[in-house]
Scaffold this motif. Structure first.
Motif, PDB file in Angstrom:
ATOM      1  N   ALA A 273       0.835  -1.207   0.000  1.00  9.87           N
ATOM      2  CA  ALA A 273       0.000   0.000   0.000  1.00  9.87           C
ATOM      3  C   ALA A 273       0.866   1.252   0.000  1.00  9.87           C
ATOM      4  O   ALA A 273       0.575   2.222  -0.702  1.00  9.87           O
ATOM      5  CB  ALA A 273      -0.941  -0.003   1.203  1.00  9.87           C
ATOM      6  N   ARG A 274       1.944   1.233   0.787  1.00  6.28           N
ATOM      7  CA  ARG A 274       2.855   2.381   0.796  1.00  6.28           C
ATOM      8  C   ARG A 274       3.480   2.562  -0.580  1.00  6.28           C
ATOM      9  O   ARG A 274       3.587   3.677  -1.092  1.00  6.28           O
ATOM     10  CB  ARG A 274       3.940   2.191   1.865  1.00  6.28           C
ATOM     11  CG  ARG A 274       4.872   3.395   1.932  1.00  6.28           C
ATOM     12  CD  ARG A 274       5.650   3.447   3.220  1.00  6.28           C
ATOM     13  NE  ARG A 274       6.452   2.284   3.505  1.00  6.28           N
ATOM     14  CZ  ARG A 274       7.776   2.275   3.518  1.00  6.28           C
ATOM     15  NH1 ARG A 274       8.453   3.361   3.253  1.00  6.28           N
ATOM     16  NH2 ARG A 274       8.421   1.178   3.816  1.00  6.28           N
ATOM     17  N   GLY A 275       3.894   1.468  -1.210  1.00  4.47           N
ATOM     18  CA  GLY A 275       4.470   1.544  -2.547  1.00  4.47           C
ATOM     19  C   GLY A 275       3.498   2.123  -3.556  1.00  4.47           C
ATOM     20  O   GLY A 275       3.875   2.944  -4.405  1.00  4.47           O
ATOM     21  N   GLU A 276       2.245   1.707  -3.472  1.00  2.00           N
ATOM     22  CA  GLU A 276       1.229   2.237  -4.390  1.00  2.00           C
ATOM     23  C   GLU A 276       1.062   3.745  -4.218  1.00  2.00           C
ATOM     24  O   GLU A 276       0.933   4.474  -5.205  1.00  2.00           O
ATOM     25  CB  GLU A 276      -0.103   1.513  -4.169  1.00  2.00           C
ATOM     26  CG  GLU A 276      -0.088   0.081  -4.657  1.00  2.00           C
ATOM     27  CD  GLU A 276      -1.320  -0.708  -4.255  1.00  2.00           C
ATOM     28  OE1 GLU A 276      -2.129  -0.225  -3.430  1.00  2.00           O
ATOM     29  OE2 GLU A 276      -1.466  -1.839  -4.766  1.00  2.00           O
ATOM     30  N   ARG A 277       1.072   4.212  -2.962  1.00  2.00           N
ATOM     31  CA  ARG A 277       0.966   5.661  -2.712  1.00  2.00           C
ATOM     32  C   ARG A 277       2.177   6.405  -3.272  1.00  2.00           C
ATOM     33  O   ARG A 277       2.042   7.465  -3.887  1.00  2.00           O
ATOM     34  CB  ARG A 277       0.844   5.948  -1.217  1.00  2.00           C
ATOM     35  CG  ARG A 277      -0.517   5.646  -0.619  1.00  2.00           C
ATOM     36  CD  ARG A 277      -0.651   6.191   0.799  1.00  2.00           C
ATOM     37  NE  ARG A 277       0.414   5.777   1.698  1.00  2.00           N
ATOM     38  CZ  ARG A 277       0.455   4.641   2.390  1.00  2.00           C
ATOM     39  NH1 ARG A 277      -0.544   3.766   2.258  1.00  2.00           N
ATOM     40  NH2 ARG A 277       1.450   4.361   3.198  1.00  2.00           N
ATOM     41  N   ILE A 278       3.354   5.849  -3.057  1.00  2.00           N
ATOM     42  CA  ILE A 278       4.582   6.517  -3.488  1.00  2.00           C
ATOM     43  C   ILE A 278       4.657   6.610  -5.006  1.00  2.00           C
ATOM     44  O   ILE A 278       4.977   7.670  -5.546  1.00  2.00           O
ATOM     45  CB  ILE A 278       5.816   5.811  -2.880  1.00  2.00           C
ATOM     46  CG1 ILE A 278       5.851   6.086  -1.370  1.00  2.00           C
ATOM     47  CG2 ILE A 278       7.106   6.270  -3.555  1.00  2.00           C
ATOM     48  CD1 ILE A 278       6.856   5.239  -0.603  1.00  2.00           C
ATOM     49  N   VAL A 279       4.344   5.526  -5.721  1.00  2.00           N
ATOM     50  CA  VAL A 279       4.414   5.602  -7.187  1.00  2.00           C
ATOM     51  C   VAL A 279       3.290   6.468  -7.742  1.00  2.00           C
ATOM     52  O   VAL A 279       3.472   7.148  -8.754  1.00  2.00           O
ATOM     53  CB  VAL A 279       4.457   4.216  -7.879  1.00  2.00           C
ATOM     54  CG1 VAL A 279       5.727   3.459  -7.507  1.00  2.00           C
ATOM     55  CG2 VAL A 279       3.223   3.396  -7.619  1.00  2.00           C
TER      56      VAL A 279
ATOM     57  N   GLU B 152       5.201   5.521 -16.424  1.00  2.00           N
ATOM     58  CA  GLU B 152       4.566   4.258 -16.052  1.00  2.00           C
ATOM     59  C   GLU B 152       4.999   3.915 -14.630  1.00  2.00           C
ATOM     60  O   GLU B 152       6.162   4.102 -14.267  1.00  2.00           O
ATOM     61  CB  GLU B 152       5.028   3.152 -16.995  1.00  2.00           C
ATOM     62  CG  GLU B 152       4.552   1.779 -16.599  1.00  2.00           C
ATOM     63  CD  GLU B 152       5.221   0.658 -17.393  1.00  2.00           C
ATOM     64  OE1 GLU B 152       4.741  -0.467 -17.253  1.00  2.00           O
ATOM     65  OE2 GLU B 152       6.205   0.904 -18.103  1.00  2.00           O
ATOM     66  N   ALA B 153       4.088   3.424 -13.827  1.00  2.00           N
ATOM     67  CA  ALA B 153       4.389   3.024 -12.452  1.00  2.00           C
ATOM     68  C   ALA B 153       4.432   1.513 -12.354  1.00  2.00           C
ATOM     69  O   ALA B 153       3.574   0.827 -12.913  1.00  2.00           O
ATOM     70  CB  ALA B 153       3.336   3.572 -11.499  1.00  2.00           C
ATOM     71  N   VAL B 154       5.456   0.995 -11.662  1.00  2.00           N
ATOM     72  CA  VAL B 154       5.534  -0.447 -11.423  1.00  2.00           C
ATOM     73  C   VAL B 154       5.915  -0.711  -9.973  1.00  2.00           C
ATOM     74  O   VAL B 154       6.706   0.022  -9.384  1.00  2.00           O
ATOM     75  CB  VAL B 154       6.542  -1.168 -12.351  1.00  2.00           C
ATOM     76  CG1 VAL B 154       6.127  -1.072 -13.803  1.00  2.00           C
ATOM     77  CG2 VAL B 154       7.948  -0.664 -12.163  1.00  2.00           C
ATOM     78  N   LEU B 155       5.300  -1.742  -9.423  1.00  2.00           N
ATOM     79  CA  LEU B 155       5.711  -2.265  -8.130  1.00  2.00           C
ATOM     80  C   LEU B 155       6.502  -3.531  -8.406  1.00  2.00           C
ATOM     81  O   LEU B 155       6.059  -4.401  -9.162  1.00  2.00           O
ATOM     82  CB  LEU B 155       4.505  -2.593  -7.244  1.00  2.00           C
ATOM     83  CG  LEU B 155       3.651  -1.428  -6.769  1.00  2.00           C
ATOM     84  CD1 LEU B 155       2.513  -1.935  -5.876  1.00  2.00           C
ATOM     85  CD2 LEU B 155       4.465  -0.381  -6.044  1.00  2.00           C
ATOM     86  N   LEU B 156       7.680  -3.610  -7.830  1.00  2.00           N
ATOM     87  CA  LEU B 156       8.532  -4.780  -7.970  1.00  2.00           C
ATOM     88  C   LEU B 156       8.573  -5.469  -6.606  1.00  2.00           C
ATOM     89  O   LEU B 156       8.603  -4.799  -5.581  1.00  2.00           O
ATOM     90  CB  LEU B 156       9.938  -4.359  -8.411  1.00  2.00           C
ATOM     91  CG  LEU B 156       9.980  -3.501  -9.685  1.00  2.00           C
ATOM     92  CD1 LEU B 156      11.389  -2.979  -9.924  1.00  2.00           C
ATOM     93  CD2 LEU B 156       9.480  -4.291 -10.885  1.00  2.00           C
TER      94      LEU B 156
END
Length: 141
Positions: A62-68, A83-87
């Protein structure tokens, strides 16, 4: 050209994002904003020292989603389509793999300046990216 900027919500990663936005706009390059979801995190504590802690994997995501989302919003404000990606996993391993598999021409990352104690435990992502990436890495201080 295709750049990847690694973000983690820290002030140094904000500087890296600013640099990546400048490069992307000047070179009409595509930009990927990447966040490595890793439950082990390093954050400054009240004394200004770095602390290592583990967070719930769902909270990390969830933190990663907010940051990107914040980063891609800043990109749009600057006229850059990002483009946003979570790795998922170790930042260095996932960023270098993503770069190799997706035609990234360069990686931009901030320099956190971790304490010697914390860097000894977790290592410096910027240093490890420079050592392991197959493409040029720009470290923003």
């Amino acid at each position: 050209m295709h750049y990847l900027v690694a973000v983690d919500g820290s002030e140094p990663s904000d500087g890296a994002l600013d640099h990546a936005l400048m490069l992307s706009a000047a070179l009409d390059a595509s930009l990927t904003v990447a966040y490595a979801v890793e439950p082990n995190a390093v954050e400054p504590n009240a004394d200004g020292d770095d602390s290592l802690y583990t967070e719930d994997p769902d909270d990390a995501e969830a933190r990663g989603e907010r940051i990107v989302a914040d980063a891609t919003g800043r990109a749009a404000e600057n006229g850059v389509d990002a483009e946003a990606v979570l790795l998922y996993g170790d930042a260095v391993e996932t960023i270098t793999a993503y770069a190799a598999e997706n035609g990234v021409d360069g990686i931009v990352v901030g320099h956190r300046g971790l304490s010697d104690r914390v860097e000894g435990m977790v290592g410096s992502v910027a240093k490890r990216l420079v050592a392991n990436a197959a493409v040029p890495v720009t470290v923003v201080r």
